[in-house]
Write a protein that holds these residues in place. Structure first.
Motif, mmCIF file in Angstrom:
data_model
loop_
_atom_site.group_PDB
_atom_site.id
_atom_site.type_symbol
_atom_site.label_atom_id
_atom_site.label_comp_id
_atom_site.label_asym_id
_atom_site.label_seq_id
_atom_site.Cartn_x
_atom_site.Cartn_y
_atom_site.Cartn_z
ATOM 1 N N ILE A 114 1.029 -1.233 0.187
ATOM 2 C CA ILE A 114 0.064 0.001 -0.057
ATOM 3 C C ILE A 114 0.754 1.287 0.119
ATOM 4 N N LEU A 115 0.661 2.069 -0.908
ATOM 5 C CA LEU A 115 1.429 3.496 -0.972
ATOM 6 C C LEU A 115 0.221 4.639 -0.523
ATOM 7 N N GLY A 116 0.788 5.349 0.344
ATOM 8 C CA GLY A 116 0.092 6.349 0.761
ATOM 9 C C GLY A 116 0.047 7.514 -0.133
ATOM 10 N N LYS A 117 0.898 7.749 -1.098
ATOM 11 C CA LYS A 117 0.771 8.540 -1.996
ATOM 12 C C LYS A 117 1.340 8.298 -3.286
ATOM 13 N N ASP A 118 1.072 9.043 -4.316
ATOM 14 C CA ASP A 118 1.666 8.733 -5.509
ATOM 15 C C ASP A 118 3.397 8.879 -5.480
ATOM 16 N N ALA A 119 4.113 7.818 -6.157
ATOM 17 C CA ALA A 119 5.416 7.514 -6.433
ATOM 18 C C ALA A 119 5.978 7.761 -7.657
ATOM 19 N N ASP A 120 7.392 7.992 -7.766
ATOM 20 C CA ASP A 120 7.838 8.340 -8.968
ATOM 21 C C ASP A 120 8.133 6.795 -9.611
ATOM 22 N N THR A 135 15.569 -11.220 -7.488
ATOM 23 C CA THR A 135 15.097 -10.657 -8.442
ATOM 24 C C THR A 135 14.310 -9.322 -8.196
ATOM 25 N N ASN A 136 14.163 -8.521 -9.065
ATOM 26 C CA ASN A 136 13.444 -7.204 -8.832
ATOM 27 C C ASN A 136 12.071 -7.178 -9.897
ATOM 28 N N LEU A 137 11.045 -6.774 -9.310
ATOM 29 C CA LEU A 137 9.736 -6.485 -9.893
ATOM 30 C C LEU A 137 9.208 -5.183 -10.082
ATOM 31 N N ASP A 138 8.921 -4.569 -11.271
ATOM 32 C CA ASP A 138 8.481 -3.501 -11.198
ATOM 33 C C ASP A 138 6.885 -3.116 -10.574
ATOM 34 N N GLY A 139 7.013 -2.456 -9.702
ATOM 35 C CA GLY A 139 5.567 -1.980 -9.176
ATOM 36 C C GLY A 139 4.515 -0.814 -9.382
ATOM 37 N N LYS A 140 3.536 -0.798 -9.307
ATOM 38 C CA LYS A 140 2.796 0.474 -9.847
ATOM 39 C C LYS A 140 2.909 1.487 -8.795
ATOM 40 N N THR A 141 2.694 2.607 -9.236
ATOM 41 C CA THR A 141 3.234 3.838 -8.594
ATOM 42 C C THR A 141 2.166 4.768 -8.173
ATOM 43 N N ALA A 143 -1.011 5.833 -5.632
ATOM 44 C CA ALA A 143 -1.113 5.712 -4.267
ATOM 45 C C ALA A 143 -2.449 4.775 -4.425
ATOM 46 N N GLY A 144 -2.507 3.815 -3.111
ATOM 47 C CA GLY A 144 -3.505 2.998 -3.026
ATOM 48 C C GLY A 144 -2.940 1.265 -2.727
ATOM 49 N N ASN A 145 -3.717 0.569 -2.927
ATOM 50 C CA ASN A 145 -3.571 -0.870 -2.677
ATOM 51 C C ASN A 145 -3.048 -1.630 -3.914
ATOM 52 N N HIS A 146 -2.050 -2.247 -4.138
ATOM 53 C CA HIS A 146 -1.475 -3.158 -5.250
ATOM 54 C C HIS A 146 -1.238 -4.434 -5.224
ATOM 55 N N LEU A 147 -1.308 -5.320 -6.018
ATOM 56 C CA LEU A 147 -1.005 -6.652 -6.071
ATOM 57 C C LEU A 147 -0.030 -6.908 -7.086
ATOM 58 N N ILE A 148 1.034 -7.694 -6.613
ATOM 59 C CA ILE A 148 1.906 -7.998 -7.535
ATOM 60 C C ILE A 148 2.342 -9.642 -7.745
ATOM 61 N N ALA A 149 2.088 -10.311 -8.672
ATOM 62 C CA ALA A 149 2.468 -11.568 -8.770
ATOM 63 C C ALA A 149 3.916 -12.063 -8.912
ATOM 64 N N TRP A 150 4.474 -12.912 -8.070
ATOM 65 C CA TRP A 150 5.645 -13.370 -8.318
ATOM 66 C C TRP A 150 5.628 -14.754 -8.804
ATOM 67 N N ASP A 173 9.816 9.034 -3.964
ATOM 68 C CA ASP A 173 8.755 10.042 -4.769
ATOM 69 C C ASP A 173 9.571 10.851 -5.710
ATOM 70 N N PHE A 174 9.139 11.899 -6.264
ATOM 71 C CA PHE A 174 9.397 12.575 -7.516
ATOM 72 C C PHE A 174 10.789 13.366 -7.033
ATOM 73 N N SER A 175 11.207 13.441 -5.949
ATOM 74 C CA SER A 175 12.232 14.274 -5.261
ATOM 75 C C SER A 175 13.489 13.228 -4.820
ATOM 76 N N GLY A 176 13.199 11.871 -4.916
ATOM 77 C CA GLY A 176 13.937 10.940 -4.953
ATOM 78 C C GLY A 176 13.963 10.389 -3.587
ATOM 79 N N ASP A 177 13.001 10.719 -2.579
ATOM 80 C CA ASP A 177 13.235 10.476 -1.188
ATOM 81 C C ASP A 177 12.164 9.390 -1.045
ATOM 82 N N ASP A 178 12.365 8.305 -0.015
ATOM 83 C CA ASP A 178 11.903 7.218 0.206
ATOM 84 C C ASP A 178 10.420 7.623 0.709
ATOM 85 N N LEU A 179 9.477 6.711 0.102
ATOM 86 C CA LEU A 179 8.070 6.769 0.782
ATOM 87 C C LEU A 179 7.826 5.547 1.615
#
Length: 220
Positions: A114-120, A135-141, A143-150, A173-179
């Motif tokens: 779950i993301l509290g706000k939009d991420a870059d 491995t690395n997986l690309d996630g949705k950016t 805000a909200g609840n996201h499901l990703i399958a491995w 985030d869009f400033s490069g800081d961790d969310l």
């Protein structure tokens, strides 16, 4: 009163009357009262005041015993109701807070965050039991609840063995800081276990306390 009559009829005590318990039950109390009346001195009988006091004690004890029995019945009903409700979890999709993965080869594992706000950018990293990144997986950016399958493969497409894995979600985030990110594992409840220390659900082959389940749904 009752506490002082043991010597009056051969040394009988509450522990002798009820050897299986250290507490005085209403039947024991009544037995002691009858024994006291039988053993009393005819020239110095129990006063009406003392007798009334002991009857009041017996009445209070009986009420407490009945109340305790009623409470036990209510607890049994509550446990039965809770167990029946827990059984309905079988076949449901549930979220469990945490980042552990109990992986079985050949299966697909659903990871939730779950993301509290939009991420870059969002990257889902998966590690084996030794802490090695597999491995690395690309996630949705958004805000909200996201499901990703491995699918259980490493970054080279090689199928990994069954075992314990963990995942971490890196969101910037869009400033490069961790969310901040909340992570969950998602899976189907395949069985429910009732044990002395509580009820458990089997999710992705792992035994999870029912209290750790944060969401239940019918399907993905």
């Amino acid at each position: 009163m009752i506490s002082g009559i043991a010597s009056g009829f051969g040394g009988t005590s509450s522990s002798a009357i009820n050897e299986s318990s250290n507490t005085l039950g209403k039947e024991d109390f009544l037995t002691l009262l009858i024994a006291q009346l039988s053993a009393q001195d005819p020239l110095d009988p129990l006063s009406a005041q003392d007798f009334s006091a002991q009857l009041a004690q017996f009445s209070t004890l009986e009420q407490m015993t009945n109340m305790n029995a009623t409470l036990n019945e209510l607890i049994d009903i509550e446990v039965a109701s809770s167990n029946a409700s827990t059984i309905t979890l079988i076949g449901k999709l549930v979220d469990v807070e945490g980042n552990g993965i109990d992986y079985t080869a050949g299966n697909t594992v659903n990871l939730n965050y779950i993301l509290g706000k939009d991420a870059d950018s969002v990257t889902v990293q998966i590690f084996d039991a030794t802490g090695k990144l597999v491995t690395n997986l690309d996630g949705k950016t958004n805000a909200g609840n996201h499901l990703i399958a491995w699918d259980g493969q490493d970054s080279s497409g090689v199928a990994l063995a069954s075992g314990s894995y963990t995942f971490k979600v890196l969101a910037l985030d869009f400033s490069g800081d961790d969310l901040p990110v909340e992570t969950f594992t998602t899976g189907i409840v395949t069985d429910v276990l009732f044990e002395e220390d509580g009820a458990f659900a089997l999710v992705n082959g792992e035994k999870i306390s029912v209290g750790e389940i944060t969401r239940v749904s019918l399907k993905i």
